[in-house]
Design a protein around this motif. Structure first.
Motif, PDB file in Angstrom:
ATOM      1  N   UNK A 105       0.868  -1.179   0.000  1.00 16.18           N
ATOM      2  CA  UNK A 105       0.000   0.000   0.000  1.00 16.18           C
ATOM      3  C   UNK A 105       0.904   1.228   0.000  1.00 16.18           C
ATOM      4  N   UNK A 106       0.898   2.008  -1.096  1.00 15.41           N
ATOM      5  CA  UNK A 106       1.864   3.100  -1.202  1.00 15.41           C
ATOM      6  C   UNK A 106       1.332   4.248  -2.039  1.00 15.41           C
ATOM      7  N   UNK A 107       1.791   5.466  -1.704  1.00 17.84           N
ATOM      8  CA  UNK A 107       1.515   6.682  -2.486  1.00 17.84           C
ATOM      9  C   UNK A 107       0.009   6.941  -2.616  1.00 17.84           C
ATOM     10  N   UNK A 108      -0.721   6.703  -1.527  1.00 16.93           N
ATOM     11  CA  UNK A 108      -2.149   6.978  -1.528  1.00 16.93           C
ATOM     12  C   UNK A 108      -2.459   8.167  -0.622  1.00 16.93           C
ATOM     13  N   UNK A 109      -3.524   8.868  -0.950  1.00 17.73           N
ATOM     14  CA  UNK A 109      -4.064   9.924  -0.100  1.00 17.73           C
ATOM     15  C   UNK A 109      -5.455   9.494   0.341  1.00 17.73           C
ATOM     16  N   UNK A 110      -5.662   9.430   1.653  1.00 20.26           N
ATOM     17  CA  UNK A 110      -6.959   9.036   2.208  1.00 20.26           C
ATOM     18  C   UNK A 110      -7.426  10.157   3.128  1.00 20.26           C
ATOM     19  N   UNK A 111      -8.641  10.661   2.878  1.00 17.93           N
ATOM     20  CA  UNK A 111      -9.112  11.809   3.645  1.00 17.93           C
ATOM     21  C   UNK A 111     -10.630  11.848   3.704  1.00 17.93           C
ATOM     22  N   UNK A 112     -11.142  12.686   4.600  1.00 20.50           N
ATOM     23  CA  UNK A 112     -12.578  12.952   4.713  1.00 20.50           C
ATOM     24  C   UNK A 112     -13.351  11.683   5.056  1.00 20.50           C
ATOM     25  N   UNK A 113     -12.982  11.060   6.203  1.00 20.69           N
ATOM     26  CA  UNK A 113     -13.586   9.805   6.633  1.00 20.69           C
ATOM     27  C   UNK A 113     -14.143   9.963   8.048  1.00 20.69           C
ATOM     28  N   UNK A 114     -15.271   9.317   8.312  1.00 21.20           N
ATOM     29  CA  UNK A 114     -15.815   9.360   9.672  1.00 21.20           C
ATOM     30  C   UNK A 114     -15.084   8.386  10.579  1.00 21.20           C
ATOM     31  N   UNK A 115     -14.529   7.314  10.016  1.00 24.52           N
ATOM     32  CA  UNK A 115     -13.763   6.326  10.771  1.00 24.52           C
ATOM     33  C   UNK A 115     -12.290   6.492  10.388  1.00 24.52           C
ATOM     34  N   UNK A 116     -11.492   5.413  10.461  1.00 26.52           N
ATOM     35  CA  UNK A 116     -10.077   5.499  10.153  1.00 26.52           C
ATOM     36  C   UNK A 116      -9.795   5.584   8.665  1.00 26.52           C
ATOM     37  N   UNK A 117      -8.509   5.761   8.333  1.00 31.76           N
ATOM     38  CA  UNK A 117      -8.110   5.888   6.945  1.00 31.76           C
ATOM     39  C   UNK A 117      -7.641   4.584   6.325  1.00 31.76           C
ATOM     40  N   UNK A 118      -6.728   3.866   7.008  1.00 27.87           N
ATOM     41  CA  UNK A 118      -6.183   2.600   6.519  1.00 27.87           C
ATOM     42  C   UNK A 118      -6.277   1.565   7.630  1.00 27.87           C
ATOM     43  N   UNK A 119      -6.862   0.398   7.325  1.00 29.38           N
ATOM     44  CA  UNK A 119      -6.903  -0.736   8.242  1.00 29.38           C
ATOM     45  C   UNK A 119      -6.097  -1.869   7.620  1.00 29.38           C
ATOM     46  N   UNK A 120      -5.304  -2.588   8.451  1.00 27.02           N
ATOM     47  CA  UNK A 120      -4.566  -3.729   7.909  1.00 27.02           C
ATOM     48  C   UNK A 120      -4.474  -4.843   8.945  1.00 27.02           C
ATOM     49  N   UNK A 121      -4.719  -6.061   8.463  1.00 25.11           N
ATOM     50  CA  UNK A 121      -4.577  -7.273   9.260  1.00 25.11           C
ATOM     51  C   UNK A 121      -3.775  -8.263   8.436  1.00 25.11           C
ATOM     52  N   UNK A 122      -3.294  -9.325   9.061  1.00 22.88           N
ATOM     53  CA  UNK A 122      -2.547 -10.322   8.321  1.00 22.88           C
ATOM     54  C   UNK A 122      -1.061 -10.227   8.585  1.00 22.88           C
ATOM     55  N   UNK A 123      -0.239 -10.494   7.555  1.00 20.85           N
ATOM     56  CA  UNK A 123       1.185 -10.694   7.770  1.00 20.85           C
ATOM     57  C   UNK A 123       2.015 -10.130   6.611  1.00 20.85           C
ATOM     58  N   UNK A 124       3.118  -9.470   6.976  1.00 20.66           N
ATOM     59  CA  UNK A 124       4.126  -9.122   6.000  1.00 20.66           C
ATOM     60  C   UNK A 124       3.750  -8.064   4.988  1.00 20.66           C
ATOM     61  N   UNK A 125       2.893  -7.127   5.346  1.00 19.69           N
ATOM     62  CA  UNK A 125       2.537  -6.043   4.429  1.00 19.69           C
ATOM     63  C   UNK A 125       3.585  -4.926   4.499  1.00 19.69           C
ATOM     64  N   UNK A 126       3.614  -4.099   3.467  1.00 15.17           N
ATOM     65  CA  UNK A 126       4.401  -2.867   3.475  1.00 15.17           C
ATOM     66  C   UNK A 126       3.461  -1.714   3.169  1.00 15.17           C
ATOM     67  N   UNK A 127       3.452  -0.710   4.051  1.00 15.93           N
ATOM     68  CA  UNK A 127       2.655   0.495   3.861  1.00 15.93           C
ATOM     69  C   UNK A 127       3.609   1.682   3.917  1.00 15.93           C
ATOM     70  N   UNK A 128       3.750   2.404   2.796  1.00 12.10           N
ATOM     71  CA  UNK A 128       4.731   3.475   2.763  1.00 12.10           C
ATOM     72  C   UNK A 128       4.269   4.638   1.883  1.00 12.10           C
ATOM     73  N   UNK A 129       4.769   5.831   2.213  1.00 16.05           N
ATOM     74  CA  UNK A 129       4.525   7.045   1.431  1.00 16.05           C
ATOM     75  C   UNK A 129       3.032   7.333   1.246  1.00 16.05           C
ATOM     76  N   UNK A 130       2.242   7.051   2.269  1.00 18.21           N
ATOM     77  CA  UNK A 130       0.828   7.395   2.227  1.00 18.21           C
ATOM     78  C   UNK A 130       0.575   8.646   3.051  1.00 18.21           C
ATOM     79  N   UNK A 131      -0.448   9.383   2.676  1.00 23.58           N
ATOM     80  CA  UNK A 131      -0.868  10.565   3.434  1.00 23.58           C
ATOM     81  C   UNK A 131      -2.307  10.359   3.875  1.00 23.58           C
ATOM     82  N   UNK A 132      -2.549  10.442   5.176  1.00 27.56           N
ATOM     83  CA  UNK A 132      -3.881  10.226   5.752  1.00 27.56           C
ATOM     84  C   UNK A 132      -4.194  11.424   6.658  1.00 27.56           C
TER      85      UNK A 132
END
Length: 261
Positions: A30-57
């Motif tokens: 998950x990379x280079x994303x913009x997440x905004x204007x949310x009533x709840x959270x921006x990014x949720x992640x479960x599981x194993x071995x993910x990479x989340x980088x260069x995102x703006x929330x």
């Protein structure tokens, strides 16, 4: 999941809606994303071995308090994720910026800018072997949080809530065999090393700017008694924006971030 602008999701389902981006399973990117204007959270992640980088929330968590702008539910389902070089804001007066809930363990969070949380910039909810390093926490009530919820809730037998039965969860994973023992060697002896305690977590090289306190939860006597000698905490700085060196470090951190391309 790359190069997206996601806003105003959760219009029909606002409770436990799992944000603008939700990943599970193994090895998602998950990379280079913009997440905004949310009533709840921006990014949720479960599981194993993910990479989340260069995102703006930002501008998220507007209607909930016990929630993270970026959130991992834990409960024995998360391990080994990398969260790096993200710029994430919380919600004024409520919420957490990066929320490792319910014994989420084995993660790395480094090089992030985490701002404006009503509660904590990073909350480690009873997990272990998390590496929290070289992050900049700005204008949060607490820069960091660690607690004992694993000791209070986790079970090593078949009693209580099934979701907290650590022995059964590990047996299902075959954690003493490949590929588990190769990818997560710290799991190999976890059952012989006080498995319910939040040990092995390291907070190193982080910068707290204009936060009311650096550490929340851990200073409570019942937490400090059992964790004090088994938590690495070094080279962290607590400053205000009047500190010229802190401002320079913040500007340097911002300059290396690259968001939506």
């Amino acid at each position: 999941v790359e190069n997206n602008v996601i806003r105003r999701a959760e219009l029909l389902c606002t409770t436990w809606a799992k944000g603008g981006i939700y990943v599970d399973g193994v090895g998602n990117y998950v990379a280079h994303n913009e997440v905004t204007d949310m009533v709840d959270g921006g990014i949720y992640f479960a599981g194993y071995g993910h990479v989340l980088e260069y995102n703006r929330v930002y501008d998220v968590c507007r209607e909930f308090d016990d929630v993270g702008s970026v959130y991992s539910p834990g409960g024995g389902r998360c391990c080994g994720d990398g969260f790096r070089y993200n710029d994430v804001s919380g919600a004024p007066g409520q919420g957490v910026v990066l929320y490792y809930d319910d014994t989420t363990s084995g993660h790395e969070a480094y090089g992030n800018i985490l701002r404006n949380a009503g509660h904590d910039a990073i909350l480690v909810g009873g997990g272990r072997d998390n590496k929290i390093r070289d992050n900049v926490m700005v204008s949060c009530t607490s820069a960091s949080h660690i607690d004992l919820r694993g000791l209070q809730r986790m079970r090593l037998d078949d009693t209580g809530d099934e979701s907290w039965r650590l022995n059964r969860k590990l047996e299902k994973l075959h954690y003493r065999e490949s590929p588990w023992k190769d990818r997560y060697p710290w799991l190999l002896n976890v059952m012989e090393n006080d498995p319910m305690l939040p040990i092995g977590t390291e907070w190193t090289g982080n910068l707290s700017v204009n936060c009311e306190r650096f550490l929340n939860g851990y200073q409570r006597p019942e937490v400090k008694k059992v964790v004090d000698e088994r938590l690495v905490m070094r080279d962290n700085r607590v400053v205000t924006t009047n500190d010229a060196a802190a401002v320079e470090m913040l500007q340097t951190a911002l300059s290396r971030l690259h968001f939506v391309r």
